[in-house]
Every structure is written in C-alpha cells, then in structure tokens.
Design a protein around this motif. Sequence first.
Motif, PDB file in Angstrom:
ATOM      1  N   ALA A   1       0.834  -1.208   0.000  1.00  0.00           N
ATOM      2  CA  ALA A   1       0.000   0.000   0.000  1.00  0.00           C
ATOM      3  C   ALA A   1       0.865   1.254   0.000  1.00  0.00           C
ATOM      4  O   ALA A   1       0.583   2.228  -0.719  1.00  0.00           O
ATOM      5  CB  ALA A   1      -0.936  -0.006   1.211  1.00  0.00           C
ATOM      6  N   TYR A   2       1.928   1.258   0.809  1.00  0.00           N
ATOM      7  CA  TYR A   2       2.837   2.418   0.807  1.00  0.00           C
ATOM      8  C   TYR A   2       3.514   2.573  -0.550  1.00  0.00           C
ATOM      9  O   TYR A   2       3.569   3.672  -1.102  1.00  0.00           O
ATOM     10  CB  TYR A   2       3.892   2.274   1.902  1.00  0.00           C
TER      11      TYR A   2
ATOM     12  N   PHE B   1       2.525   1.559  -3.433  1.00  0.00           N
ATOM     13  CA  PHE B   1       1.515   2.006  -4.390  1.00  0.00           C
ATOM     14  C   PHE B   1       1.307   3.520  -4.262  1.00  0.00           C
ATOM     15  O   PHE B   1       1.203   4.232  -5.267  1.00  0.00           O
ATOM     16  CB  PHE B   1       0.219   1.241  -4.144  1.00  0.00           C
ATOM     17  N   GLY B   2       1.282   4.027  -3.044  1.00  0.00           N
ATOM     18  CA  GLY B   2       1.079   5.454  -2.825  1.00  0.00           C
ATOM     19  C   GLY B   2       2.204   6.313  -3.370  1.00  0.00           C
ATOM     20  O   GLY B   2       1.963   7.292  -4.075  1.00  0.00           O
TER      21      GLY B   2
ATOM     22  N   LEU C   1      -7.148   5.004  -8.430  1.00  0.00           N
ATOM     23  CA  LEU C   1      -6.304   4.221  -7.532  1.00  0.00           C
ATOM     24  C   LEU C   1      -7.089   3.064  -6.932  1.00  0.00           C
ATOM     25  O   LEU C   1      -6.578   1.946  -6.830  1.00  0.00           O
ATOM     26  CB  LEU C   1      -5.724   5.112  -6.433  1.00  0.00           C
TER      27      LEU C   1
ATOM     28  N   TRP D   1      -5.899  -0.783  -7.380  1.00  0.00           N
ATOM     29  CA  TRP D   1      -5.359  -1.471  -6.207  1.00  0.00           C
ATOM     30  C   TRP D   1      -5.352  -2.995  -6.364  1.00  0.00           C
ATOM     31  O   TRP D   1      -4.381  -3.654  -6.011  1.00  0.00           O
ATOM     32  CB  TRP D   1      -6.111  -1.052  -4.944  1.00  0.00           C
TER      33      TRP D   1
ATOM     34  N   ARG E   1      -1.752  -4.811  -5.560  1.00  0.00           N
ATOM     35  CA  ARG E   1      -1.674  -5.171  -4.148  1.00  0.00           C
ATOM     36  C   ARG E   1      -0.729  -6.321  -3.841  1.00  0.00           C
ATOM     37  O   ARG E   1      -0.400  -6.553  -2.687  1.00  0.00           O
ATOM     38  CB  ARG E   1      -3.066  -5.499  -3.637  1.00  0.00           C
TER      39      ARG E   1
ATOM     40  N   TRP F   1      -9.383  -1.987  -0.478  1.00  0.00           N
ATOM     41  CA  TRP F   1      -9.021  -0.595  -0.701  1.00  0.00           C
ATOM     42  C   TRP F   1      -9.272   0.279   0.532  1.00  0.00           C
ATOM     43  O   TRP F   1      -8.448   1.115   0.879  1.00  0.00           O
ATOM     44  CB  TRP F   1      -9.744  -0.005  -1.917  1.00  0.00           C
TER      45      TRP F   1
ATOM     46  N   ALA G   1      -6.368  -0.318   2.757  1.00  0.00           N
ATOM     47  CA  ALA G   1      -5.090   0.088   2.179  1.00  0.00           C
ATOM     48  C   ALA G   1      -5.008   1.588   1.938  1.00  0.00           C
ATOM     49  O   ALA G   1      -3.919   2.166   1.972  1.00  0.00           O
ATOM     50  CB  ALA G   1      -4.862  -0.650   0.861  1.00  0.00           C
TER      51      ALA G   1
ATOM     52  N   THR H   1      -1.781   4.205   1.640  1.00  0.00           N
ATOM     53  CA  THR H   1      -1.494   4.721   0.305  1.00  0.00           C
ATOM     54  C   THR H   1      -1.513   6.240   0.320  1.00  0.00           C
ATOM     55  O   THR H   1      -0.613   6.897  -0.220  1.00  0.00           O
ATOM     56  CB  THR H   1      -2.518   4.165  -0.708  1.00  0.00           C
ATOM     57  N   ARG H   2      -2.501   6.809   0.971  1.00  0.00           N
ATOM     58  CA  ARG H   2      -2.604   8.277   1.066  1.00  0.00           C
ATOM     59  C   ARG H   2      -1.445   8.854   1.873  1.00  0.00           C
ATOM     60  O   ARG H   2      -0.900   9.897   1.529  1.00  0.00           O
ATOM     61  CB  ARG H   2      -3.948   8.652   1.702  1.00  0.00           C
TER      62      ARG H   2
ATOM     63  N   TRP I   1       1.508   8.961  -0.416  1.00  0.00           N
ATOM     64  CA  TRP I   1       1.267  10.024  -1.407  1.00  0.00           C
ATOM     65  C   TRP I   1       1.563  11.383  -0.786  1.00  0.00           C
ATOM     66  O   TRP I   1       2.284  12.204  -1.353  1.00  0.00           O
ATOM     67  CB  TRP I   1      -0.182   9.926  -1.859  1.00  0.00           C
TER      68      TRP I   1
END
Length: 134
Positions: A63-64, A66-67, A86, A90, A94, A101, A104, A108-109, A112
Amino acid sequence: GAAGGPVGAAVGAVIGGVAGGYAGKAIAENIDPTAEEAYWRDEYRNRDYYNPDMDYDTQYAPAYRFGWEARGRSETGNWDASEEDLRSEWDTRRGESTLDWDQAMPATRDAWDRIDAYHGAPNDDETTPPNRPR
C-alpha cells in the motif's frame, strides 16, 4: 486564456498539461524507493490505522509503495481526482496483500502525502499534510 480567446485558452491548456507532465516526471525522479521503504518500515506502527495483526511486508508495504509510485506518476498531484482510479488499480497492484481498498487507502494516502511534503506541492496548504515539513 480569456485574453487570447478560445485559441489562447487551448494553447494555455496544452502548456499547462506539458508543464504538469514535467512536474510529475521530476517528482518521480526524486523519489528514493529505498528511503521510502525504510521510512515506512519504521513509521507504520505509529499510524492510527495500524493493526498489529497485519504484517508490514505482505500487508502494508504494498500500500505504501503504491502510494509513492502513484504520486510519482500523477501529473496533477490531486489525490481527490486520482482516488477512484487508484481504487480500481489497487487489485492489480496489491501483490499478496489481503487489505481491501478501504484498509489500504490510509497507508497509500500517507505515502502520497509524504511525497508531496518533500517533492510535490510544498506551498499548497491543501496538499501538504499536517505535521510534515513544508
């Protein structure tokens, strides 16, 4: 755009899009995945969404990653405009994470927002996260 009429507005939009693309590329080039990984490995336990039953490597790390990768690809840096895409993406990004989501998304945020705080929009109060350097 209004001073130049419709043609001026169209040219302005193209220039803005090109500038945004260059800004996104510059952000992506400045992201150090090793540093981000180390930061989040040390920090994730301090987050409100942390669940001690969830392993970092298989659950939170994707998740990190991906962010910060998504922020590096974003031309606008606008989370709200990007979140639906997003959410849809995901499931393919993932890896082995079992987080849906909604689980996660906070990680992710966070990733970001951290990229924005250090590389993105340091003077934009709407995108600079609280308690992070400007």
